[in-house]
Scaffold this active site. Structure first.
Site, PDB file in Angstrom:
ATOM      1  CB  SER A 107      -0.958   0.082   1.221  1.00 20.96           C
ATOM      2  OG  SER A 107      -1.986   1.005   0.890  1.00 20.96           O
ATOM      3  CG  ASP A 251      -2.540   3.841  -1.957  1.00 20.95           C
ATOM      4  OD1 ASP A 251      -3.314   3.829  -2.917  1.00 20.95           O
ATOM      5  OD2 ASP A 251      -2.601   3.145  -0.956  1.00 20.95           O
ATOM      6  CG  ASP A 253      -2.772  -0.419  -2.376  1.00 19.97           C
ATOM      7  OD1 ASP A 253      -2.492   0.433  -2.061  1.00 19.97           O
ATOM      8  OD2 ASP A 253      -3.630  -1.317  -1.754  1.00 19.97           O
ATOM      9  CG  ASP A 255      -5.914   0.838  -0.751  1.00 29.63           C
ATOM     10  OD1 ASP A 255      -5.098   1.822  -0.731  1.00 29.63           O
ATOM     11  OD2 ASP A 255      -5.902  -0.018  -0.107  1.00 29.63           O
TER      12      ASP A 255
END
Length: 463
Positions: A107, A251, A253, A255
């Site tokens: 993340s 970010d 990833d 999310d």
């Protein structure tokens, strides 16, 4: 100790010693434990499928290969989305009728980190009990690998970029016609990860002119990948230079969604959810919302304006999702820019967030800055204290809760102390070896001052 096991998954730094970092041995062990867990959960299944996908960080391919081959070795069929996003894998699991999913991403953590984020058959994060069972399986190495004729299969599937975007665009409240008519110009910072693929592709389908910044998915993050103000100076300048309507930051990833107003100022990742909720509640004529204890009071204010009820949950997506289900919530998420929209799926999704926000902005017919100024004026300060093995976090939290017992104190997740016009939330992170100190007040100066006061008090306890 940089191997962290929590409800957010198995997360650690690459290299170093087994059991202390996310080494290849640890990746295999935890993948095997997850696979064994899925098999025990589906004892009568003739075949078991698991969807995997990864962000663009440098170690991603290595970790992905280790995880995929471990699952194949257990007799599990693997569907590999390759370079993908966390919400894309979440969407793919039920569409593929798979028994689970694993996202290889750390993340917002820097490039030396990676992680296994674990999903159930609904494409949702595992709950605490399931996570504990996987840790038990890993510790006991209680897994049996398949014999040669029973090995699983491995298949790549690169269709989910288009499939995910299609799922977003067909949502009832995503007004593609209004967005196209607005003729937005947007700068996108993809932090050289998969957001640099997925967000521009979505914007193209929405008829938005996209200026790409750091959208090469090579895993070389050009700045700290957490989408906070201090890390976003380049896109702020480019938004102004290109006379764009706004900037979009995700970010690694994809999310978490942060927005930049047309003057280069932060819309504020806390206000991403506030704006999207305002739009959804306005279109639906009300409804309930949820965010975590570390999120802004602004969501509560907006929800009550539309006649709904706001509820706070413990930090962690799985906790937010459970509270959303318990309170029949129409939109929720986390104040770090995570939008969870049940009409799509129960997971933080920046693609859904972008589509809802642009729909809102198109309907409002105002600038990004004007929209931000229309919301309650709260300001947050987000700080942290690095942990060492000698620091007793539980003692710190107990001491602070006792000291402020005459205030409104919530201890379901760390310690949150609500004062009349401001609050502070102290908690041990699920994803890093730190104590987080979040404060919110009616001005940035007040929020910073409150944070400094509590940091000083904690440091005195540590001494």
């Amino acid at each position: 100790m940089t191997l962290i096991k929590s409800i957010s998954g198995i997360r650690g730094t690459i290299g170093g010693n087994t059991g202390e970092n996310l080494t290849p041995v640890d990746a295999v062990k935890f993948a095997a434990a997850y696979g064994a867990f899925i098999q025990k959960r589906n004892p009568s299944a003739k075949e078991i499928k698991v969807v995997i996908g990864r962000d663009a960080r440098i170690s991603g391919k290595m970790i992905s290969n280790l995880v995929a081959n471990t699952l194949v070795g257990l007799g599990i069929n693997v569907i590999d989305l390759g370079l993908s996003t966390t919400p894309t894998v979440e969407v793919a699991v039920p569409l593929e009728k798979a028994e689970g999913g694993i996202i290889l991403t750390a993340s917002h953590n820097p490039k030396q980190w990676n992680a296994l984020k674990l999903l159930n058959e609904k494409g949702e994060f595992l709950n605490g009990a399931d996570g504990e069972e996987i840790l038990r399986l890993a510790d006991s190495e209680d897994f049996t690998f398949a014999e040669v004729d029973d090995l699983g299969t491995y298949k790549k599937n690169k269709k989910y970029l288009k499939k995910h975007i299609k799922e977003v665009i067909k949502l009832d409240l995503v007004d593609v016609k209004a967005i196209k008519k607005a003729k937005f110009k947007v700068v996108v910072d993809g932090v050289n990860s998969t957001g640099g693929i997925f967000i521009p592709a979505l914007l193209k389908e929405l008829g938005v002119k996209c200026i790409e910044l750091y959208c090469e998915p090579n895993g070389q993050f050009p700045h700290n990948p957490e989408p906070l103000k201090e890390n976003l100076t380049d896109i702020s300048k480019l938004v102004v230079k290109k006379k764009a309507d706004l900037g979009i930051v995700v970010d690694p990833d994809v999310d978490r969604l942060a927005l930049i107003s047309e003057d280069g100022s932060m819309f504020g990742e806390e206000y991403t959810l506030v704006a999207c909720a305002d739009y959804v509640l306005g279109r639906l004529g009300g409804g309930n919302t949820v965010s975590n204890l570390s999120s802004s009071r602004a969501l509560r204010d907006v929800t009550e304006k539309h006649g709904g009820t706001y509820t706070a949950s413990a930090v962690g997506e799985v906790n937010v999702v459970q509270m959303m289900k318990d309170t029949d919530t129409v939109i929720g998420g986390e104040g770090n820019g995570g939008i969870i929209y049940p009409a799509s799926h129960y997971g933080r999704d920046s693609l859904v967030g972008v589509a809802l926000f642009l729909s809102h902005l198109a309907h409002k017919k105002m600038s990004c800055k004007e929209l931000r100024d229309s919301y309650p004026g709260y300001f947050m300060s987000k700080n942290k204290i690095q942990l060492t093995p000698q620091i007793d976090v539980d003692k710190i939290l107990e001491t602070m809760a006792s000291k402020y017992k005459d205030e409104d104190v919530n201890t379901i997740d760390g310690v949150k102390i609500d004062f009349d016009t401001e609050w502070v939330h102290l908690r041990k992170s699920n994803t890093e070896p730190i104590v987080r100190i979040y404060t919110e007040s009616t001005s940035q100066e007040n929020a910073d001052t409150l944070a400094e006061r509590f940091i000083t008090e904690i440091e005195q306890i540590i001494k």
